[in-house]
Write a protein that holds these residues in place. Structure first.
Motif, PDB file in Angstrom:
ATOM      1  N   LYS A  41      23.802  34.404  45.151  1.00 23.48           N
ATOM      2  CA  LYS A  41      23.948  35.746  45.717  1.00 23.48           C
ATOM      3  C   LYS A  41      23.817  35.713  47.240  1.00 23.48           C
ATOM      4  O   LYS A  41      24.534  36.413  47.960  1.00 23.48           O
ATOM      5  CB  LYS A  41      22.917  36.696  45.116  1.00 23.48           C
ATOM      6  N   GLN A  91      26.945  33.802  33.475  1.00 17.69           N
ATOM      7  CA  GLN A  91      27.589  35.076  33.796  1.00 17.69           C
ATOM      8  C   GLN A  91      26.600  36.236  33.653  1.00 17.69           C
ATOM      9  O   GLN A  91      26.516  37.113  34.515  1.00 17.69           O
ATOM     10  CB  GLN A  91      28.796  35.295  32.891  1.00 17.69           C
ATOM     11  N   ASP A  92      25.851  36.226  32.566  1.00 23.03           N
ATOM     12  CA  ASP A  92      24.868  37.273  32.346  1.00 23.03           C
ATOM     13  C   ASP A  92      23.829  37.291  33.464  1.00 23.03           C
ATOM     14  O   ASP A  92      23.494  38.356  34.010  1.00 23.03           O
ATOM     15  CB  ASP A  92      24.175  37.065  30.995  1.00 23.03           C
ATOM     16  N   GLU A  95      25.420  38.540  36.782  1.00 25.11           N
ATOM     17  CA  GLU A  95      25.692  39.979  36.801  1.00 25.11           C
ATOM     18  C   GLU A  95      24.405  40.792  36.908  1.00 25.11           C
ATOM     19  O   GLU A  95      24.379  41.836  37.558  1.00 25.11           O
ATOM     20  CB  GLU A  95      26.506  40.358  35.573  1.00 25.11           C
ATOM     21  N   ARG A  96      23.341  40.308  36.282  1.00 28.32           N
ATOM     22  CA  ARG A  96      22.053  41.006  36.415  1.00 28.32           C
ATOM     23  C   ARG A  96      21.531  40.938  37.847  1.00 28.32           C
ATOM     24  O   ARG A  96      20.784  41.806  38.284  1.00 28.32           O
ATOM     25  CB  ARG A  96      21.022  40.417  35.437  1.00 28.32           C
ATOM     26  N   GLY A  98      23.527  41.212  40.319  1.00 30.87           N
ATOM     27  CA  GLY A  98      24.458  42.001  41.121  1.00 30.87           C
ATOM     28  C   GLY A  98      25.634  41.215  41.672  1.00 30.87           C
ATOM     29  O   GLY A  98      26.276  41.642  42.642  1.00 30.87           O
ATOM     30  N   PRO A 100      29.377  39.990  41.047  1.00 33.72           N
ATOM     31  CA  PRO A 100      30.557  40.136  40.180  1.00 33.72           C
ATOM     32  C   PRO A 100      31.025  38.761  39.744  1.00 33.72           C
ATOM     33  O   PRO A 100      31.065  37.817  40.545  1.00 33.72           O
ATOM     34  CB  PRO A 100      31.590  40.833  41.077  1.00 33.72           C
ATOM     35  N   CYS A 101      31.368  38.617  38.469  1.00 36.10           N
ATOM     36  CA  CYS A 101      31.568  37.283  37.914  1.00 36.10           C
ATOM     37  C   CYS A 101      32.603  37.298  36.791  1.00 36.10           C
ATOM     38  O   CYS A 101      32.673  38.266  36.028  1.00 36.10           O
ATOM     39  CB  CYS A 101      30.211  36.785  37.400  1.00 36.10           C
ATOM     40  N   ARG A 102      33.372  36.222  36.683  1.00 39.90           N
ATOM     41  CA  ARG A 102      34.321  36.044  35.587  1.00 39.90           C
ATOM     42  C   ARG A 102      34.163  34.644  35.012  1.00 39.90           C
ATOM     43  O   ARG A 102      33.927  33.690  35.757  1.00 39.90           O
ATOM     44  CB  ARG A 102      35.769  36.221  36.066  1.00 39.90           C
ATOM     45  N   HIS A 124      40.486  36.177  41.933  1.00 41.25           N
ATOM     46  CA  HIS A 124      39.092  36.596  41.744  1.00 41.25           C
ATOM     47  C   HIS A 124      38.241  36.181  42.949  1.00 41.25           C
ATOM     48  O   HIS A 124      37.428  36.965  43.452  1.00 41.25           O
ATOM     49  CB  HIS A 124      38.507  35.964  40.487  1.00 41.25           C
ATOM     50  N   ARG A 129      34.578  37.657  43.727  1.00 41.81           N
ATOM     51  CA  ARG A 129      33.964  37.387  42.425  1.00 41.81           C
ATOM     52  C   ARG A 129      33.686  35.897  42.269  1.00 41.81           C
ATOM     53  O   ARG A 129      34.495  35.072  42.681  1.00 41.81           O
ATOM     54  CB  ARG A 129      34.898  37.837  41.293  1.00 41.81           C
TER      55      ARG A 129
END
Length: 239
Positions: A41, A91-92, A95-96, A98, A100-102, A124, A129
Motif C-alpha cells: 500500500k 487479494q482479500d 482489499e481490506r 484499501g 484495489p486488486c485483481r 489494471h 490496481r
C-alpha cells in the motif's frame, strides 16, 4: 504520478508460498498477509504499479509430490491450484487494506479469478490496481520463478523483485557461514555459473536475455519494498 524518489515505476514482486506461512509451518499466516499489504500500500499510494506472482509451496509443492511417485504433470497442476488459494488470500488482505486488486489465473476459474490476459493486466496496472498472477504459466514443468520472469517481461515491468527471508545474495549460506559475503551487485551470468540458486536457471536466463534487473531483498523487514525501490542498499541487484 509516481514519486520521483523511486527508481522504478512498474514492478513485479515474486513471493514464495513459504513466505506466506510465517512461523506457522503450513498454510497462510494472516499477520504476514497484513504486513505485506501495508508495504505494498505504501508504494501503490505513491503511484508505483505493482504486479505480484505467488508460489504455492506453503500448501503443496509439485516437485515434492513428484519425488514421492506422483505423476509430475499432475503434481504440478496441484501446485498451480495451491498458488490460486494464496492469490485469493492475498487479494482479500490487499482489499481490506484499501488496495484495489485483481487476480488473473493461467488456469480458467471464472467464478473467482479473471483469465490471464496480458493487455488487461497492463490496463489494471495503469489504473492503479495491483494484479496477482496465479496458477503459474498454466503449464507443468515450469516453476513460479519462471512465471515471475515471464510475466515481468510480458507486462514490461522495469524490475523483478524477489522477496526472500534473507537480505540479499551471499557467496555461501549466511546461516551456516558467519563470514559469508553479501553481494551488492552481481551479474546473471555469475548467478548461473556459481550456482547461487537465487531462482531456477530458466528464470535467470529469461531475465538475462531480456535485460530484466532483479532485486533480491528481505521481505520480513517492514518498509523494505519502498527502500529497495528508492535505491537504498538493503539487498542485491542482479543484472
Amino acid at each position: 504520478m509516481a514519486d520521483s524518489e523511486y527508481r522504478y515505476k512498474r514492478i513485479l514482486l515474486k513471493l514464495s508460498g513459504e513466505a506466506l506461512m510465517g512461523d506457522t509451518g503450513y498454510g497462510i499466516d494472516p499477520k504476514v498477509v497484513e504486513d505485506l499489504a501495508a508495504q505494498i500500500k505504501q508504494v501503490v499510494d505513491d503511484g508505483i504499479q505493482v504486479a505480484v506472482t505467488v508460489g504455492g509451496g506453503n500448501i503443496f509443492r509439485g516437485i515434492a509430490g513428484s519425488a514421492e511417485g506422483m505423476d509430475r504433470s499432475q503434481a504440478d497442476y496441484i501446485g498451480m491450484l495451491a498458488t490460486c488459494m494464496n492469490a485469493l488470500a492475498l487479494q482479500d488482505g490487499f482489499e481490506r487494506a484499501g488496495i484495489p486488486c485483481r487476480v488473473q489465473s493461467a488456469i480458467e476459474m471464472r467464478q473467482v479469478a479473471e483469465p490471464y490476459i496480458r493487455r488487461r493486466a497492463v490496463r489494471h496496472l495503469e489504473k492503479g490496481r495491483v494484479v496477482i498472477f496465479a496458477a503459474g504459466t498454466g503449464n507443468p514443468f515450469f516453476t513460479t520463478d519462471t512465471t515471475a520472469a515471464l510475466r515481468a517481461c510480458e507486462i514490461n515491468a522495469e524490475c523483478l523483485m524477489k522477496a526472500t527471508k534473507v537480505d540479499g545474495i551471499y557467496d555461501s549460506d549466511p546461516k551456516a557461514n558467519p563470514d559469508a559475503k553479501r553481494f551488492e551487485h552481481i551479474s546473471y551470468h555469475d548467478v548461473i555459473t556459481r550456482e547461487l540458486r537465487v531462482m531456477d536457471t530458466t528464470a535467470t536466463s529469461l531475465c538475462m536475455d531480456n535485460k530484466m534487473p532483479m532485486l533480491v531483498f528481505d521481505i520480513t523487514r517492514p518498509g523494505n519494498i519502498a527502500r529497495v525501490l528508492k535505491g537504498e542498499s538493503v539487498g542485491t541487484t542482479v543484472g
